[in-house]
Design an enzyme around this catalytic site. Structure first.
Site, mmCIF file in Angstrom:
data_model
loop_
_atom_site.group_PDB
_atom_site.id
_atom_site.type_symbol
_atom_site.label_atom_id
_atom_site.label_comp_id
_atom_site.label_asym_id
_atom_site.label_seq_id
_atom_site.Cartn_x
_atom_site.Cartn_y
_atom_site.Cartn_z
ATOM 1 N N PHE A 1 -55.929 19.640 12.574
ATOM 2 C CA PHE A 1 -55.852 18.642 11.517
ATOM 3 C C PHE A 1 -57.177 18.410 10.822
ATOM 4 C CE2 PHE A 1 -52.561 17.747 14.578
ATOM 5 C CZ PHE A 1 -51.460 17.768 13.754
ATOM 6 N N ARG A 2 -58.273 18.783 11.450
ATOM 7 C CA ARG A 2 -59.565 18.433 10.887
ATOM 8 C C ARG A 2 -60.392 19.641 10.484
ATOM 9 N NH1 ARG A 2 -60.238 13.159 11.250
ATOM 10 N NH2 ARG A 2 -58.810 12.061 12.607
ATOM 11 N N VAL B 1 -50.664 15.206 21.132
ATOM 12 C CA VAL B 1 -49.337 14.587 21.250
ATOM 13 C C VAL B 1 -48.249 15.639 21.457
ATOM 14 C CG1 VAL B 1 -49.970 12.540 19.919
ATOM 15 C CG2 VAL B 1 -49.072 14.540 18.723
ATOM 16 N N ASP B 2 -48.652 16.889 21.747
ATOM 17 C CA ASP B 2 -47.683 17.979 21.892
ATOM 18 C C ASP B 2 -47.067 18.055 23.284
ATOM 19 O OD1 ASP B 2 -49.747 19.296 23.440
ATOM 20 O OD2 ASP B 2 -50.586 20.061 21.563
ATOM 21 N N SER C 1 -63.515 17.495 18.083
ATOM 22 C CA SER C 1 -64.732 17.252 17.309
ATOM 23 C C SER C 1 -65.297 15.868 17.578
ATOM 24 C CB SER C 1 -64.431 17.406 15.810
ATOM 25 O OG SER C 1 -63.372 16.530 15.430
ATOM 26 N N CYS D 1 -36.467 -2.104 16.426
ATOM 27 C CA CYS D 1 -35.931 -2.681 17.669
ATOM 28 C C CYS D 1 -36.377 -1.939 18.923
ATOM 29 C CB CYS D 1 -34.403 -2.730 17.610
ATOM 30 S SG CYS D 1 -33.601 -1.112 17.786
ATOM 31 N N CYS E 1 -36.955 3.504 17.582
ATOM 32 C CA CYS E 1 -36.809 2.729 16.351
ATOM 33 C C CYS E 1 -38.020 1.829 16.180
ATOM 34 C CB CYS E 1 -35.532 1.894 16.402
ATOM 35 S SG CYS E 1 -35.383 0.706 15.026
ATOM 36 N N HIS F 1 -52.857 9.231 22.648
ATOM 37 C CA HIS F 1 -52.253 9.028 21.331
ATOM 38 C C HIS F 1 -50.731 9.148 21.369
ATOM 39 C CE1 HIS F 1 -56.312 10.117 19.236
ATOM 40 N NE2 HIS F 1 -56.289 8.893 19.717
#
Length: 240
Positions: free
Chosen positions: A37-38, A105-106, A188, A132, A129, A121
Site C-alpha cells: 500500500f505504501r 489483515v490477511d 516501513s 448493529c 454490520c 489492525h
C-alpha cells in the site's frame, strides 16, 4: 555488514534469546501476491489511502469502500502464505519465536499455523454490520448485501480514524516489554502507534525490509532483503 553476516548474527541472537517477538507488515505478504500500500507501485497509487480506508468512506461513499475491500478480499482468497510464513511457524514450534504482532489483515500468520498472533489492525476474514455488529459472511459483503437492520457491512479491520483494539494492543505491548529480541519484518514503520512498539523492548532490535526506513537508527541490525529469502536462510542457519 553484508546480509550473509547479518543473517548469521541474527540466527545466533534467535538461538540465544529467551523471548523473541516479531512485528510484521505488508512487506512480508507482497511475496505471496498481496499488494503493498505504501510502495511507489503499491495498491494505494490508485486510491487515496487516507480516505478509502476511513470511516468517512464507509459512511458517505460506500460504493468506493465496498469496491476497494472486495478487491482486498479477493486477493486474500486467491493468494497463499509463502515459504517464509511456514518458516516462522516452524520456529514457533521450536520455541524460538514466542509471539507475533502484525499490522497485516490477511490472516496469513494464522493460516500458516502461527500461534500467539496479535492482529493489531484486525482481519479481513471477519465481516460484521457497522451499525448493529451482527456477523456476516464474506460472500454477503462481496454481494453488497445490507444487514437486516439496514446497516452497512464491513471487514473487521481498523479504519483510519478508529482506535486499535485495546485488548490486542495491550497484549502486543506486554509481549514486546518482556522480549529480549524484537524482529521487525516488512514494514516501513510509518503508521502510529504501531511504529512505537520496537522502542518498548529493552532487548535487541532487528529490521528485515526491502529498503531502509526513517527509523533504522533505532535498530541494532538492519537487513535489506527479501523477507521470504531471509527467513529461509535464517532457518537453515539455525537448524544446520
Amino acid at each position: 555488514m553484508a546480509n550473509r553476516q547479518a543473517l548469521e548474527q541474527l540466527a545466533e541472537w534467535i538461538k540465544g534469546s529467551s523471548y523473541t517477538v516479531l512485528l510484521t507488515g505488508a512487506g512480508l505478504s507482497t511475496e505471496s501476491g498481496i499488494p503493498d500500500f505504501r510502495s511507489q507501485n503499491g495498491l494505494w497509487k490508485n486510491y487515496d489511502p487516507a480516505y478509502v480506508s476511513s470511516i468517512d468512506a464507509l459512511e458517505d461513499h460506500y460504493d468506493l469502500f465496498h469496491e476497494f475491500y472486495s478487491l482486498r478480499l479477493q486477493d486474500v482468497e486467491t493468494c497463499f502464505p509463502h515459504q517464509g510464513y511456514e518458516v516462522l511457524s516452524r520456529l514457533q514450534e521450536l520455541n524460538l519465536i514466542h509471539a507475533i504482532a502484525t499490522q497485516n489483515v490477511d490472516g496469513f500468520h494464522l493460516r500458516s499455523g502461527g500461534r500467539n498472533v496479535h492482529e493489531l489492525h484486525g482481519s479481513l476474514s471477519k465481516i460484521y454490520c457497522h451499525t448493529c455488529h451482527k456477523e456476516h459472511s464474506a460472500a454477503a459483503f462481496k454481494e453488497g448485501t445490507a444487514c437486516s437492520c439496514g446497516g452497512k457491512l464491513r471487514p473487521s479491520i481498523v479504519l483510519f480514524g478508529e482506535l486499535l483494539p485495546e485488548q490486542v494492543w495491550q497484549q502486543a505491548i506486554t509481549a514486546i516489554e518482556q522480549s529480549n529480541l524484537v524482529i521487525v519484518i516488512g514494514t516501513s514503520l510509518q503508521v502510529y502507534p504501531v511504529n512505537q512498539l520496537p522502542s518498548m523492548t529493552k532487548g535487541k532490535k532487528v529490521l528485515i525490509n526491502q529498503e531502509p526506513t526513517a527509523m533504522d537508527h533505532l535498530f541494532d541490525l538492519s537487513i535489506y532483503s527479501s523477507a521470504k529469502d531471509s527467513l529461509v536462510e535464517i532457518e537453515d542457519l539455525i537448524i544446520r
